[in-house]
Scaffold this motif. Structure first.
Motif, mmCIF file in Angstrom:
data_model
loop_
_atom_site.group_PDB
_atom_site.id
_atom_site.type_symbol
_atom_site.label_atom_id
_atom_site.label_comp_id
_atom_site.label_asym_id
_atom_site.label_seq_id
_atom_site.Cartn_x
_atom_site.Cartn_y
_atom_site.Cartn_z
ATOM 1 N N ILE A 60 30.802 51.013 49.938
ATOM 2 C CA ILE A 60 32.011 50.284 50.331
ATOM 3 C C ILE A 60 32.690 51.013 51.477
ATOM 4 O O ILE A 60 32.871 52.234 51.436
ATOM 5 C CB ILE A 60 32.997 50.155 49.147
ATOM 6 C CG1 ILE A 60 32.370 49.354 48.015
ATOM 7 C CG2 ILE A 60 34.304 49.506 49.602
ATOM 8 C CD1 ILE A 60 33.221 49.300 46.754
ATOM 9 N N ASN A 62 36.285 50.807 53.386
ATOM 10 C CA ASN A 62 37.619 50.210 53.427
ATOM 11 C C ASN A 62 38.097 50.159 54.871
ATOM 12 O O ASN A 62 38.253 51.188 55.519
ATOM 13 C CB ASN A 62 38.604 51.014 52.575
ATOM 14 C CG ASN A 62 38.338 50.838 51.101
ATOM 15 O OD1 ASN A 62 38.213 49.716 50.625
ATOM 16 N ND2 ASN A 62 38.233 51.930 50.367
ATOM 17 N N PRO A 101 38.050 45.836 51.617
ATOM 18 C CA PRO A 101 36.856 46.530 51.105
ATOM 19 C C PRO A 101 35.569 45.776 51.462
ATOM 20 O O PRO A 101 35.178 44.827 50.774
ATOM 21 C CB PRO A 101 37.100 46.546 49.593
ATOM 22 C CG PRO A 101 37.898 45.299 49.338
ATOM 23 C CD PRO A 101 38.732 45.079 50.567
#
Length: 110
Positions: A60, A62, A101
Motif C-alpha cells: 500500500i 498512501n 491508500p
C-alpha cells in the motif's frame, strides 16, 4: 457605438484557493456592485510511483491529497491497470490533507 466599458483587473494570488471580491461602481445616477470569484489551482504535477513486492503479496502506498481551497472536496478515483485497488471516493476537508491508500496486489510476476 458600444455600450460596454472594459474594467481591467490585475490579480496576483499567493497560492491555490478560492478568492472573492466586490467591486463597487458609483455615479450620480447609478450604483452597481459586482461580485467576482476566482478559483486558482496549482500547476498540474505528474508523479510516478514504483511498487516492488513479491507476487501475491500486496503493498500500500498512501498518497497525500492536500485541500488548500475554501471548499470541501469529494474526489472520485478512477484506477486503471491490473492489480491496483483503492477507494472509489475520498473526501478532503478545507485545509486538510487526506491519504489515499493505493494498493497494488499482483496475482503473478510482472
Amino acid at each position: 457605438g458600444s455600450d460596454t466599458v472594459g474594467l481591467p483587473i490585475k490579480f496576483f494570488p499567493p497560492d491555490a484557493g478560492s478568492y472573492r471580491c466586490q467591486i463597487l461602481l458609483k455615479s450620480p445616477c447609478d450604483v452597481r456592485v459586482y461580485e467576482i470569484e476566482c478559483v486558482v489551482s496549482k500547476d498540474r504535477v505528474d508523479a510516478e510511483l514504483e511498487f516492488l513486492t513479491p507476487a501475491y503479496q500486496s503493498v500500500i502506498q498512501n498518497i497525500p491529497v492536500s485541500n488548500t481551497s475554501s471548499v470541501d472536496w469529494k474526489l472520485e478515483a478512477k484506477l486503471e491497470g491490473e492489480g491496483f485497488y483503492g477507494p472509489p471516493v475520498i473526501n478532503v476537508g478545507v485545509g486538510e490533507t487526506a491519504l489515499y491508500p493505493l494498493t497494488f496486489n499482483p496475482v503473478a510476476e510482472c
